[in-house]
Design a protein around this motif. Structure first.
Motif, mmCIF file in Angstrom:
data_model
loop_
_atom_site.group_PDB
_atom_site.id
_atom_site.type_symbol
_atom_site.label_atom_id
_atom_site.label_comp_id
_atom_site.label_asym_id
_atom_site.label_seq_id
_atom_site.Cartn_x
_atom_site.Cartn_y
_atom_site.Cartn_z
ATOM 1 N N ARG A 150 3.854 3.693 -6.705
ATOM 2 C CA ARG A 150 2.585 4.357 -6.390
ATOM 3 C C ARG A 150 1.356 3.527 -6.738
ATOM 4 N N LYS B 2 0.844 -1.202 0.000
ATOM 5 C CA LYS B 2 0.000 0.000 0.000
ATOM 6 C C LYS B 2 0.877 1.248 0.000
ATOM 7 N N TYR B 3 0.525 2.175 -0.876
ATOM 8 C CA TYR B 3 1.167 3.487 -0.932
ATOM 9 C C TYR B 3 0.123 4.501 -0.490
ATOM 10 N N ASP B 4 0.458 5.302 0.529
ATOM 11 C CA ASP B 4 -0.498 6.270 1.051
ATOM 12 C C ASP B 4 0.237 7.537 1.477
ATOM 13 N N ARG B 5 0.040 8.593 0.727
ATOM 14 C CA ARG B 5 0.616 9.911 1.055
ATOM 15 C C ARG B 5 2.112 9.835 1.372
ATOM 16 N N ARG B 6 2.863 9.354 0.423
ATOM 17 C CA ARG B 6 4.324 9.230 0.506
ATOM 18 C C ARG B 6 4.792 8.206 1.534
ATOM 19 N N ASN B 7 3.886 7.443 2.085
ATOM 20 C CA ASN B 7 4.244 6.360 2.999
ATOM 21 C C ASN B 7 4.003 5.040 2.288
ATOM 22 N N ARG B 8 4.924 4.107 2.501
ATOM 23 C CA ARG B 8 4.801 2.804 1.855
ATOM 24 C C ARG B 8 4.721 1.718 2.928
ATOM 25 N N TYR B 9 3.813 0.757 2.696
ATOM 26 C CA TYR B 9 3.563 -0.310 3.657
ATOM 27 C C TYR B 9 3.516 -1.654 2.949
ATOM 28 N N ASN C 275 -1.084 0.677 -5.650
ATOM 29 C CA ASN C 275 -1.518 -0.166 -4.534
ATOM 30 C C ASN C 275 -1.885 -1.536 -5.080
#
Length: 148
Positions: A81, A46-53, A83
């Motif tokens: 970018r 998951k990519y969320d607001r410049r954070n990657r998980y 998901n």
């Protein structure tokens, strides 16, 4: 074989002096989380607001968690970018382009070229998969990639 993927993996391994998917994720500031996911879901990126998980199903055995981490790390590096909704149990057989690329990334990361050629005794592709605790599909991808 997708040489560009092989080159990216090699550059990451040399830069950070590791082939461990968890260590590489840490170096790349990618958060790896364990979560109790449905039994059909191995993990996802998951990519969320410049954070990657990277989220990994904590019900998997440690070897499979490592494979899932390598696959999802492939998404994080190759498809930053994008998901990925989830890695199902059958994703290793996927025909989807980004899934194939993430599988190739995992195969390159978890199995070195020398692992296929450094034979003290004759090894089969099954022996290579067993030796490196990876699914046979990844060992086959690595093997085919060397000759295609």
């Amino acid at each position: 074989m997708r040489l560009w993927i092989k080159n990216i993996v090699k550059q990451l391994q040399e830069k950070y002096n590791t082939g461990c998917p968890y260590s590489l994720a840490t170096h790349l500031n990618i958060h790896v989380l364990q979560h109790d996911l449905h039994h059909e879901i191995n993990g996802y990126y998951k990519y969320d607001r410049r954070n990657r998980y990277i989220v990994i199903n904590n019900n998997l055995d440690k070897q499979m968690q490592r494979v899932v981490c390598a696959h999802e790390l492939g998404h994080a590096v190759l498809h930053k970018r994008v998901n990925t909704p989830f890695m199902r149990n059958n994703t290793l057989l996927s025909v989807d382009k980004i899934e194939r690329e993430a599988n190739k990334f995992a195969a390159e990361l978890l199995i070195t070229d020398s692992d296929l050629f450094d034979f003290h005794e004759q090894k089969t592709i099954y022996d290579v998969a067993t030796l490196h605790n990876v699914p046979i599909q990844l060992a086959e991808l690595k093997y085919k990639g060397l000759f295609l």
